[in-house]
Design a protein around this motif. Structure first.
Motif, mmCIF file in Angstrom:
data_model
loop_
_atom_site.group_PDB
_atom_site.id
_atom_site.type_symbol
_atom_site.label_atom_id
_atom_site.label_comp_id
_atom_site.label_asym_id
_atom_site.label_seq_id
_atom_site.Cartn_x
_atom_site.Cartn_y
_atom_site.Cartn_z
ATOM 1 N N LEU A 157 0.821 -1.216 0.000
ATOM 2 C CA LEU A 157 0.000 0.000 0.000
ATOM 3 C C LEU A 157 0.856 1.268 0.000
ATOM 4 N N VAL A 158 1.933 1.275 0.770
ATOM 5 C CA VAL A 158 2.811 2.451 0.804
ATOM 6 C C VAL A 158 3.489 2.644 -0.551
ATOM 7 N N THR A 159 3.937 1.546 -1.166
ATOM 8 C CA THR A 159 4.581 1.638 -2.474
ATOM 9 C C THR A 159 3.610 2.162 -3.530
ATOM 10 N N VAL A 160 2.417 1.593 -3.573
ATOM 11 C CA VAL A 160 1.416 2.036 -4.551
ATOM 12 C C VAL A 160 0.981 3.472 -4.260
ATOM 13 N N GLY A 161 0.856 3.808 -2.989
ATOM 14 C CA GLY A 161 0.475 5.183 -2.637
ATOM 15 C C GLY A 161 1.513 6.195 -3.077
ATOM 16 N N GLU A 162 2.795 5.857 -2.898
ATOM 17 C CA GLU A 162 3.834 6.797 -3.329
ATOM 18 C C GLU A 162 3.871 6.920 -4.842
ATOM 19 N N LEU A 163 3.742 5.806 -5.549
ATOM 20 C CA LEU A 163 3.714 5.871 -7.010
ATOM 21 C C LEU A 163 2.527 6.688 -7.501
#
Length: 176
Positions: free
Chosen positions: A115-121
């Motif tokens: 979720l953090v990775t997708v949120g940052e992208l």
């Protein structure tokens, strides 16, 4: 050597990872019968959250899924050690509840890191789109040269209107 500027997305990533690491450690501690941490345990978790979040901000490749998962996993292990030092102990033998807790930790780590990775992208993509829309290059129209006429063959319109408005009649002839 001074570090370069940090983007807002990187700082948000660090804050999210640090906060979620401490929250997962506290939830696991409470879920295994230890209760919510208070006092020194809560302060230690807060310091751990700052350290893990700061690490993710400054480490090279901190935006990658594997780095986030490793940092959060290390944070969970450190959180467990900190909370164990403050009075929470598990039994010596691994029971089914401990295996279930470990599986829940791993599942939560993978989900949160994803979720953090997708949120940052997503944040970066939206920021680029907004920046491109707001800072669209202005179309420059070349300024033409203003034509200046110094002499012309016909009279100005104002002279023609003045001539048309003047009366060519004189006084009556019979009055003297």
């Amino acid at each position: 050597m001074t570090p370069g500027p940090t983007s807002p997305a990187t700082v948000l990533r660090g804050a999210a990872v640090g906060t979620l690491t401490a929250a997962l450690a506290a939830a696991a501690h409470a879920g295994s019968g230890g209760g919510l941490p208070s006092g020194a345990g809560a302060v230690q978790l807060a310091v751990l959250a700052v350290v893990v979040g700061g690490f993710v901000v400054v480490v090279r490749g901190g935006h990658r899924f594997l780095v986030l998962t490793a940092a959060m996993g290390a944070g969970q292990l450190l959180g467990h050690a900190l909370l164990s030092a403050s009075g929470h102990h598990h039994g010596a033998a691994a029971s089914g509840a401990d295996v279930a807790m470990l599986a829940a930790h791993v599942g939560a780590l993978v989900a949160v890191a994803a979720l953090v990775t997708v949120g940052e992208l997503s944040c970066r993509a939206i920021s680029r789109t907004v920046r491109a829309a707001v800072l669209a290059p202005a179309i420059r129209v070349p300024a033409g040269r203003a034509a200046v006429f110094r002499r012309c063959d016909h009279p100005l319109r104002s002279v023609l209107q003045l001539a048309a408005s003047l009366s060519h009649r004189g006084p009556p002839v019979g009055i003297s």
